[in-house]
Write a protein that holds these residues in place. Structure first.
Motif, PDB file in Angstrom:
ATOM      1  N   ASN A   1      49.215  63.670  56.669  1.00 22.70           N
ATOM      2  CA  ASN A   1      48.633  64.778  55.907  1.00 22.70           C
ATOM      3  C   ASN A   1      47.776  64.274  54.762  1.00 22.70           C
ATOM      4  O   ASN A   1      46.905  64.986  54.258  1.00 22.70           O
ATOM      5  N   GLY A   2      48.012  63.072  54.329  1.00 24.15           N
ATOM      6  CA  GLY A   2      47.248  62.440  53.264  1.00 24.15           C
ATOM      7  C   GLY A   2      47.832  61.076  52.990  1.00 24.15           C
ATOM      8  O   GLY A   2      48.971  60.779  53.377  1.00 24.15           O
TER       9      GLY A   2
ATOM     10  N   ASP B   1      49.597  57.986  51.008  1.00 19.94           N
ATOM     11  CA  ASP B   1      50.770  58.044  50.143  1.00 19.94           C
ATOM     12  C   ASP B   1      51.192  56.617  49.816  1.00 19.94           C
ATOM     13  O   ASP B   1      51.639  55.871  50.693  1.00 19.94           O
TER      14      ASP B   1
ATOM     15  N   TRP C   1      38.491  65.605  42.556  1.00 21.11           N
ATOM     16  CA  TRP C   1      39.476  66.343  43.362  1.00 21.11           C
ATOM     17  C   TRP C   1      39.148  67.836  43.449  1.00 21.11           C
ATOM     18  O   TRP C   1      39.543  68.500  44.388  1.00 21.11           O
ATOM     19  N   THR C   2      38.431  68.352  42.475  1.00 19.46           N
ATOM     20  CA  THR C   2      38.082  69.778  42.486  1.00 19.46           C
ATOM     21  C   THR C   2      36.605  70.005  42.766  1.00 19.46           C
ATOM     22  O   THR C   2      36.147  71.153  42.751  1.00 19.46           O
TER      23      THR C   2
ATOM     24  N   ASP D   1      31.530  66.744  52.611  1.00 18.92           N
ATOM     25  CA  ASP D   1      32.144  65.423  52.629  1.00 18.92           C
ATOM     26  C   ASP D   1      31.137  64.300  52.428  1.00 18.92           C
ATOM     27  O   ASP D   1      31.440  63.314  51.742  1.00 18.92           O
TER      28      ASP D   1
ATOM     29  N   PRO E   1      38.891  63.845  54.051  1.00 17.73           N
ATOM     30  CA  PRO E   1      40.036  64.784  54.032  1.00 17.73           C
ATOM     31  C   PRO E   1      41.383  64.089  53.854  1.00 17.73           C
ATOM     32  O   PRO E   1      42.284  64.634  53.198  1.00 17.73           O
TER      33      PRO E   1
ATOM     34  N   ARG F   1      41.581  63.136  50.032  1.00 14.32           N
ATOM     35  CA  ARG F   1      41.667  64.246  49.077  1.00 14.32           C
ATOM     36  C   ARG F   1      42.985  65.015  49.195  1.00 14.32           C
ATOM     37  O   ARG F   1      43.391  65.692  48.246  1.00 14.32           O
ATOM     38  N   SER F   2      43.650  64.920  50.323  1.00 12.70           N
ATOM     39  CA  SER F   2      44.922  65.622  50.492  1.00 12.70           C
ATOM     40  C   SER F   2      46.124  64.712  50.238  1.00 12.70           C
ATOM     41  O   SER F   2      47.265  65.128  50.418  1.00 12.70           O
TER      42      SER F   2
ATOM     43  N   ARG G   1      48.542  61.706  47.990  1.00 19.42           N
ATOM     44  CA  ARG G   1      49.231  61.629  46.701  1.00 19.42           C
ATOM     45  C   ARG G   1      48.277  60.969  45.705  1.00 19.42           C
ATOM     46  O   ARG G   1      47.937  59.792  45.862  1.00 19.42           O
TER      47      ARG G   1
END
Length: 251
Positions: free
Chosen positions: A62-63, A65, A135-136, A141, A172, A175-176, A178
């Protein structure tokens, strides 16, 4: 020397000899990021080059870590290895070394982000603010990757087109993941460890230099600057390789 086969990561093994685990940074894969270190396989070392989770041919995630990276690095270390981590990969290397001091032969950190180490330093605060803002940022991309690479000190125009395209596809995952700026690295554990340590910066940004100076002092590491490749210090090739061999041969 063989390496553990019970990992589900994609791992390339180059050479034979003393084991080295190379942890790549964000928006990259292992073989692409560490290609300039391949000659070390001819100097008596076995380089284990994983794709971190979510990247390359390793399992999807998912991202990214850094805590999962630490577990993966520890498995690859088996009964002992030198650890090298670049950027976000340096966080995983730090946690792996702190948790496994008897298996760590040495630790090298190439601009590993420890954002909390000098909270009042203006240049470091500015660097962290630039990266946090990404991050915001509501960008496509391909636009985002150009902005981010520039923010950390990598000139996107200097990257080969295939590496830049690959980095864009990995946005992606990054950015998703930790965020590095939420990390509380195990500084005291690293400082207490007796294995050789080295902190390297690229001489391209006052914030990175301040961070690396403070990190080296806090953990009792040697400190060098290798200019010419910005944040992608490993791309300097032989200058870094010679420093690594000197460090590894101390053990």
């Amino acid at each position: 020397m063989s390496y553990p086969t019970d990992t589900d990561l994609h791992v390339e093994a180059w050479g034979a000899g003393a084991r080295v685990v190379l942890m790549h940074g964000s928006l990259a894969t292992g073989a692409d990021e560490w290609n300039a270190q391949r000659p070390l396989a001819e100097r008596g070392f076995q380089l284990l080059v994983p794709d971190r989770r979510g990247y390359g041919s390793s399992p999807e995630a998912n991202g990214e870590d850094y805590l999962a990276d630490a577990d993966d690095a520890a498995l690859l270390m088996a009964d002992g290895a030198h650890l090298v981590g670049h950027s976000y990969g340096g966080l995983g290397a730090m946690f792996a070394a702190a948790r496994n001091p008897t298996k760590t032969r040495s630790l090298t950190l190439l601009e590993a982000p420890v954002s909390s180490i000098l909270p009042d330093h203006p240049a470091l605060r500015a660097l962290n603010d630039r990266i946090r803002a990404m991050w915001t940022a509501e960008l496509l991309d391909d636009q985002w990757v150009h902005r981010f690479l520039s923010a950390v000190g990598t000139d996107p125009d200097e990257l080969p087109d295939d590496l830049l395209s690959a980095a864009t596809a990995l946005v992606p995952v990054f950015r998703s993941g930790r965020p590095y700026f939420d990390a509380t690295p195990p500084i005291d554990d690293l400082a207490a460890a007796t294995y050789p340590k080295l902190v390297v910066s690229g001489g391209h940004d006052e914030g990175w230099e301040a961070m690396c100076d403070a990190l080296a002092e806090r953990i009792g590491a040697d400190r060098i600057v290798l200019e010419g490749a910005g944040h992608e210090i490993q791309f300097t090739g032989e200058p870094l390789n010679d420093q690594l061999v000197e460090l590894w041969n101390r053990h």
